[in-house]
Design a protein around this motif. Structure first.
Motif, PDB file in Angstrom:
ATOM      1  N   MET A   1      -9.151 -32.583  17.317  1.00 50.03           N
ATOM      2  CA  MET A   1      -7.858 -33.475  17.486  1.00 50.03           C
ATOM      3  C   MET A   1      -7.187 -32.482  17.126  1.00 50.03           C
ATOM      4  O   MET A   1      -7.124 -31.095  16.480  1.00 50.03           O
ATOM      5  CB  MET A   1      -7.884 -34.304  16.335  1.00 50.03           C
ATOM      6  N   GLU A   2      -5.933 -31.868  18.356  1.00 51.65           N
ATOM      7  CA  GLU A   2      -4.902 -30.570  18.784  1.00 51.65           C
ATOM      8  C   GLU A   2      -3.813 -30.729  16.983  1.00 51.65           C
ATOM      9  O   GLU A   2      -3.490 -32.575  17.347  1.00 51.65           O
ATOM     10  CB  GLU A   2      -4.404 -30.356  19.689  1.00 51.65           C
ATOM     11  N   MET A   3      -3.373 -29.714  16.235  1.00 53.02           N
ATOM     12  CA  MET A   3      -2.964 -30.246  15.234  1.00 53.02           C
ATOM     13  C   MET A   3      -1.140 -30.400  15.499  1.00 53.02           C
ATOM     14  O   MET A   3      -0.638 -29.387  16.769  1.00 53.02           O
ATOM     15  CB  MET A   3      -2.638 -29.416  13.772  1.00 53.02           C
ATOM     16  N   GLU A   4      -0.086 -30.750  15.830  1.00 58.70           N
ATOM     17  CA  GLU A   4       1.589 -30.957  16.357  1.00 58.70           C
ATOM     18  C   GLU A   4       2.068 -29.663  15.775  1.00 58.70           C
ATOM     19  O   GLU A   4       2.128 -29.564  13.894  1.00 58.70           O
ATOM     20  CB  GLU A   4       2.152 -31.501  16.300  1.00 58.70           C
ATOM     21  N   THR A   5       2.935 -28.528  16.758  1.00 59.34           N
ATOM     22  CA  THR A   5       3.975 -27.530  15.675  1.00 59.34           C
ATOM     23  C   THR A   5       5.168 -27.435  16.448  1.00 59.34           C
ATOM     24  O   THR A   5       5.012 -28.432  16.987  1.00 59.34           O
ATOM     25  CB  THR A   5       3.007 -26.944  16.815  1.00 59.34           C
ATOM     26  N   ASN A   6       5.924 -27.805  15.705  1.00 62.81           N
ATOM     27  CA  ASN A   6       7.265 -27.636  15.083  1.00 62.81           C
ATOM     28  C   ASN A   6       8.143 -26.390  15.645  1.00 62.81           C
ATOM     29  O   ASN A   6       9.302 -25.948  15.722  1.00 62.81           O
ATOM     30  CB  ASN A   6       8.246 -28.619  14.555  1.00 62.81           C
ATOM     31  N   SER A   7       7.463 -25.121  16.341  1.00 65.26           N
ATOM     32  CA  SER A   7       7.528 -23.650  15.723  1.00 65.26           C
ATOM     33  C   SER A   7       8.404 -23.737  17.201  1.00 65.26           C
ATOM     34  O   SER A   7       8.221 -24.271  18.803  1.00 65.26           O
ATOM     35  CB  SER A   7       6.405 -22.718  16.011  1.00 65.26           C
ATOM     36  N   LYS A   8       9.932 -23.511  16.807  1.00 65.46           N
ATOM     37  CA  LYS A   8      10.829 -23.142  17.912  1.00 65.46           C
ATOM     38  C   LYS A   8      10.506 -21.643  18.384  1.00 65.46           C
ATOM     39  O   LYS A   8      10.382 -20.545  18.143  1.00 65.46           O
ATOM     40  CB  LYS A   8      12.214 -23.005  17.499  1.00 65.46           C
ATOM     41  N   THR A   9      10.736 -21.402  19.985  1.00 66.39           N
ATOM     42  CA  THR A   9      10.807 -19.904  20.241  1.00 66.39           C
ATOM     43  C   THR A   9      11.973 -19.361  20.536  1.00 66.39           C
ATOM     44  O   THR A   9      12.887 -19.706  21.011  1.00 66.39           O
ATOM     45  CB  THR A   9      10.363 -20.411  21.652  1.00 66.39           C
ATOM     46  N   ILE A  10      12.262 -18.237  19.734  1.00 67.88           N
ATOM     47  CA  ILE A  10      13.472 -17.463  19.276  1.00 67.88           C
ATOM     48  C   ILE A  10      13.387 -16.126  20.345  1.00 67.88           C
ATOM     49  O   ILE A  10      12.360 -15.765  19.877  1.00 67.88           O
ATOM     50  CB  ILE A  10      14.038 -16.988  17.746  1.00 67.88           C
ATOM     51  N   LEU A  11      13.820 -16.124  21.415  1.00 66.75           N
ATOM     52  CA  LEU A  11      14.121 -14.638  21.993  1.00 66.75           C
ATOM     53  C   LEU A  11      15.417 -13.413  21.531  1.00 66.75           C
ATOM     54  O   LEU A  11      16.058 -13.728  21.139  1.00 66.75           O
ATOM     55  CB  LEU A  11      14.865 -14.957  23.548  1.00 66.75           C
ATOM     56  N   ILE A  12      14.560 -12.560  21.295  1.00 66.95           N
ATOM     57  CA  ILE A  12      15.171 -10.934  20.764  1.00 66.95           C
ATOM     58  C   ILE A  12      15.886  -9.788  21.401  1.00 66.95           C
ATOM     59  O   ILE A  12      14.646  -9.862  22.241  1.00 66.95           O
ATOM     60  CB  ILE A  12      14.417 -10.813  18.753  1.00 66.95           C
ATOM     61  N   THR A  13      16.521  -9.660  21.853  1.00 68.71           N
ATOM     62  CA  THR A  13      17.172  -8.530  22.635  1.00 68.71           C
ATOM     63  C   THR A  13      17.597  -7.132  22.150  1.00 68.71           C
ATOM     64  O   THR A  13      18.928  -7.486  22.856  1.00 68.71           O
ATOM     65  CB  THR A  13      17.853  -8.992  23.996  1.00 68.71           C
ATOM     66  N   PRO A  14      17.056  -6.765  21.886  1.00 74.92           N
ATOM     67  CA  PRO A  14      17.633  -5.177  21.409  1.00 74.92           C
ATOM     68  C   PRO A  14      17.902  -4.200  22.738  1.00 74.92           C
ATOM     69  O   PRO A  14      17.163  -4.211  23.433  1.00 74.92           O
ATOM     70  CB  PRO A  14      16.984  -4.992  20.640  1.00 74.92           C
ATOM     71  N   LEU A  15      19.489  -3.989  22.497  1.00 71.86           N
ATOM     72  CA  LEU A  15      20.080  -3.128  23.177  1.00 71.86           C
ATOM     73  C   LEU A  15      18.975  -1.551  23.573  1.00 71.86           C
ATOM     74  O   LEU A  15      18.507  -1.008  22.079  1.00 71.86           O
ATOM     75  CB  LEU A  15      21.928  -2.270  22.740  1.00 71.86           C
ATOM     76  N   ASN A  16      18.670  -0.423  24.614  1.00 66.17           N
ATOM     77  CA  ASN A  16      18.124   0.249  24.688  1.00 66.17           C
ATOM     78  C   ASN A  16      19.363   1.124  24.720  1.00 66.17           C
ATOM     79  O   ASN A  16      19.255   1.793  25.728  1.00 66.17           O
ATOM     80  CB  ASN A  16      16.649   0.455  25.773  1.00 66.17           C
ATOM     81  N   TRP A  17      19.643   1.987  23.218  1.00 64.19           N
ATOM     82  CA  TRP A  17      20.837   3.161  23.294  1.00 64.19           C
ATOM     83  C   TRP A  17      19.628   3.674  22.470  1.00 64.19           C
ATOM     84  O   TRP A  17      20.298   3.216  21.106  1.00 64.19           O
ATOM     85  CB  TRP A  17      22.140   2.660  23.533  1.00 64.19           C
ATOM     86  N   GLY A  18      19.092   4.253  22.309  1.00 67.21           N
ATOM     87  CA  GLY A  18      18.653   4.857  21.099  1.00 67.21           C
ATOM     88  C   GLY A  18      17.371   3.997  20.947  1.00 67.21           C
ATOM     89  O   GLY A  18      16.778   3.641  21.043  1.00 67.21           O
ATOM     90  N   LEU A  19      16.826   4.784  19.997  1.00 66.36           N
ATOM     91  CA  LEU A  19      15.933   3.397  18.753  1.00 66.36           C
ATOM     92  C   LEU A  19      16.661   2.656  17.867  1.00 66.36           C
ATOM     93  O   LEU A  19      15.751   1.860  17.734  1.00 66.36           O
ATOM     94  CB  LEU A  19      14.817   4.082  18.754  1.00 66.36           C
ATOM     95  N   GLY A  20      17.730   3.055  17.761  1.00 69.08           N
ATOM     96  CA  GLY A  20      18.132   1.770  16.205  1.00 69.08           C
ATOM     97  C   GLY A  20      17.964   0.700  16.760  1.00 69.08           C
ATOM     98  O   GLY A  20      17.498   0.126  15.394  1.00 69.08           O
ATOM     99  N   HIS A  21      18.524   0.097  17.772  1.00 71.74           N
ATOM    100  CA  HIS A  21      18.012  -1.668  17.664  1.00 71.74           C
ATOM    101  C   HIS A  21      17.601  -2.004  17.584  1.00 71.74           C
ATOM    102  O   HIS A  21      17.162  -2.960  17.009  1.00 71.74           O
ATOM    103  CB  HIS A  21      19.363  -1.433  19.714  1.00 71.74           C
ATOM    104  N   ALA A  22      17.082  -1.357  18.358  1.00 76.67           N
ATOM    105  CA  ALA A  22      14.606  -1.494  18.551  1.00 76.67           C
ATOM    106  C   ALA A  22      14.197  -1.603  16.654  1.00 76.67           C
ATOM    107  O   ALA A  22      14.111  -2.626  16.744  1.00 76.67           O
ATOM    108  CB  ALA A  22      13.716  -1.695  19.454  1.00 76.67           C
ATOM    109  N   THR A  23      14.480  -0.338  16.223  1.00 78.50           N
ATOM    110  CA  THR A  23      14.065  -0.554  15.282  1.00 78.50           C
ATOM    111  C   THR A  23      14.828  -1.639  14.138  1.00 78.50           C
ATOM    112  O   THR A  23      13.928  -2.190  13.364  1.00 78.50           O
ATOM    113  CB  THR A  23      13.339   1.278  14.617  1.00 78.50           C
TER     114      THR A  23
END
Length: 354
Positions: A1-23
């Motif tokens: 039996m598969e368990m239902e999940t209510n997890s939502k998918t969130i997209l995270i989009t950092p700018l590539n200008w140096g590494l600060g936005h990513a970190t």
């Protein structure tokens, strides 16, 4: 039996200008996971490479590059950026179209964009993450800020990683008189945690930022460090496939370090020498370190932050072309950083996606 999940998918989009936005998006990704969300990460260039290494088990997507380039002379940065506007605008339009397609393709139910202007949608809650509500650009500050705030209004909320009150890090950068902006001050964020461990290094040098300025500073510091009397850990800030290390006298060189290695190394270091990028400042504040800053030439934001922290007697700085290793002696008369210890209510913030 598969368990239902209510997890939502969130997209995270950092700018590539140096590494600060990513970190600084690294703790955001972990917070989403801790609150039962499924993160997807999208960026380009070195930021994307870094996040792939940090999260090899998370879905990673590639966005169009803004192709922001620095000139060799900092005084030419404004002109370089001005001539890049058509190219940047094209990338923003392209990424906006890509986002619309991904929402359906990957069942995305929310977006957190770190300074990527086209990563929003009217179909899902979209959050903009920035510390530059006011964009400093010399005589054109009013225009740059006006245009930036027009984009901020396209998002449902704007999260500002700073304090709202008078005791804050970014000063006029993170504050605005525009009452129409839906700003939420979430406090400084960092991927690091303070640990009381024995000191191993007198000085840690962390290089970052776009070329050619990263390389110019690298060349300068490798010459200056030869006259430093102490044990040094030197991070070139070059994201490559394999980690490389080299020992030269009392200096240990790395091309890059992952988050766990950097956290340990910074905690083990007495003093930090780095750019005055906002993410770097939040990191040294979290770890309560003494730091010396060298702003990226021509970048008003970093020059302002370095000057502000110097005036507050927190950390000294020097312009890149004038830096000498003897400048580090100034550190003894500065008080260093003290962590504000404010707790962010992430459960309340994340309700925007419910």
């Amino acid at each position: 039996m598969e368990m239902e999940t209510n997890s939502k998918t969130i997209l995270i989009t950092p700018l590539n200008w140096g590494l600060g936005h990513a970190t600084r998006c690294i703790p955001i990704v972990k917070i989403l996971q801790n609150h039962n969300y499924i993160p997807i990460i999208a960026s380009d260039g070195e930021a994307l490479c870094l996040l792939k290494k940090e999260f090899p088990y998370i879905k990673i997507l590639e966005l169009p590059s803004y192709k922001i380039e620095y000139p060799k002379k900092g005084k030419n940065f404004q002109w370089k950026l001005l001539f890049s506007i058509p190219k940047i605008a094209k990338a923003i339009l392209k990424e906006h179209k890509v986002i619309a397609k991904w929402i359906h393709q990957y069942d995305i139910e929310g977006i957190i964009s770190d300074n990527r202007l086209g990563c929003y949608s009217t179909k899902v809650p979209s959050v903009y993450l920035t510390h530059q509500v006011t964009v400093l650009s010399g005589k054109t500050t009013w225009l740059a800020s006006f245009v930036h705030q027009l984009f901020i209004k396209k998002f449902k909320e704007c999260w500002v990683p700073d304090h709202f009150n008078e005791i804050n890090i970014a000063g006029k950068l993170s504050h605005s008189q525009n009452k129409k902006l839906n700003l939420k001050y979430i406090g400084p964020i960092s991927r690091f945690h303070k640990k009381e461990i024995p000191k191993q290094y007198d000085l840690m040098i962390i290089l970052s930022g776009p070329e050619p300025q990263r390389g110019i500073l690298d060349t300068l510091l490798q010459k200056e460090i030869k006259r430093y009397d102490g044990k040094v850990l030197y991070i070139h800030g070059i994201i490559e496939k394999e980690q490389k290390t080299e020992q030269n006298g009392t200096v240990t060189f790395y091309n890059f370090m992952n988050t766990k290695q950097l956290e340990k190394a910074i905690n083990e270091s007495e003093t930090i020498l780095c750019r005055s990028g906002y993410t770097s400042i939040m990191d040294v504040e979290k770890l309560e370190k003494k730091a010396f800053f060298i702003p990226t030439p021509g970048q008003y934001e970093q020059e302002y932050l370095a000057s502000k922290l110097n005036e507050e007697n927190i950390a000294p700085f020097e312009n890149q072309e004038d830096f000498k290793i003897e400048n580090l002696e100034k550190l003894s008369s500065y008080k260093g950083f003290k962590n504000s210890e404010k707790t962010t209510n992430w459960e309340q913030l994340l309700r925007i996606f419910e």
